[in-house]
Design an enzyme around this catalytic site. Structure first.
Site, mmCIF file in Angstrom:
data_model
loop_
_atom_site.group_PDB
_atom_site.id
_atom_site.type_symbol
_atom_site.label_atom_id
_atom_site.label_comp_id
_atom_site.label_asym_id
_atom_site.label_seq_id
_atom_site.Cartn_x
_atom_site.Cartn_y
_atom_site.Cartn_z
ATOM 1 N N GLU A 43 7.875 1.111 4.904
ATOM 2 C CA GLU A 43 7.449 0.067 5.824
ATOM 3 C C GLU A 43 7.675 -1.279 5.138
ATOM 4 O O GLU A 43 7.411 -1.430 3.940
ATOM 5 C CB GLU A 43 5.952 0.242 6.137
ATOM 6 N N HIS B 134 0.836 -1.201 0.000
ATOM 7 C CA HIS B 134 0.000 0.000 0.000
ATOM 8 C C HIS B 134 0.866 1.244 0.000
ATOM 9 O O HIS B 134 2.054 1.185 0.302
ATOM 10 C CB HIS B 134 -0.953 0.039 1.210
ATOM 11 N N HIS C 270 3.896 7.166 3.763
ATOM 12 C CA HIS C 270 4.850 6.060 3.623
ATOM 13 C C HIS C 270 4.389 5.106 2.533
ATOM 14 O O HIS C 270 3.252 5.172 2.066
ATOM 15 C CB HIS C 270 5.065 5.323 4.954
#
Lengths: 134, 134
Positions: A130, A7, A79
């Site tokens: 991430e 994502h 992010h």
């Protein structure tokens, strides 16, 4: 090593308004709001077929994204998250290359219930990355 | 209306160094550098399987990303690109919802040789959105 882009997270000041813009202006497949109290955010996922947009709003001033929102009151890209098969191996490789894992360097349980780490944005051209073990 | 997330673009100060970080630190599938002189950038694509990361470096001070780099000298997430089947219909819908298309409001030929528009980041929570007709 890294797999799919799981994502991209976008921090917004008003989650319902942001979701409406994506739904009405872009005809996006917008999901339901979820409150993730232990992560200090409420989120709405947008399914683009191949990946997801995660719209994030801080629950309060103690939210992990509160400092970002103070710097970017209108919101912004926060992010990107890549999937990895072996998070321990990923941490070992990254740190061997000189990148810094945030916090104490060990995985935490992320918003999707899986182990995650975040890599210092200064070590990746201003991009907070991430890594999520899948 | 919007389809797949075609790519996320990350502007960087040193394209070769950024590509090396993704290749060595993250084991990413990093492509070859391409110079897009008419767009004022050199680019390297990273294939994540489901989508792409587009690393961008300004060719010079006249580059469309020069102002972004002046504000973010260490680099940062620059835009996200969604695929649409009918760009004219997308522009009509967006503008009806009050969003502003950058430039003269008409599509230009983008870095991939297809018609594109960019939507004002102030109309999407600080996120610059590119729409590409596919």
């Amino acid at each position: 090593m890294i797999g799919r882009l799981n994502h991209i997270a976008i921090a917004v000041p008003d989650l319902a308004a942001a979701a409406a813009r994506y739904r009405e202006g872009l005809g996006a497949q917008v999901g339901q709001e979820q409150v993730l109290a232990e992560h200090g955010v409420r989120v709405i996922f947008i399914d683009t077929g191949n990946t997801k947009i995660e719209l994030l709003q801080a629950l309060d001033g103690n939210s992990p994204i509160a400092a970002f929102m103070a710097r970017n009151p209108g919101g912004g890209m926060h992010h990107i998250c890549f999937e990895v098969a072996d998070l321990a191996a990923a941490i070992k490789r990254l740190t061997a290359e000189g990148a810094r894992v945030l916090g104490d360097g060990n995985p935490k349980i992320g918003a999707h219930g899986r182990p995650v780490v975040f890599v210092h944005p200064k070590d990746f051209d201003g991009t907070l990355i991430e890594l999520e073990e899948v």
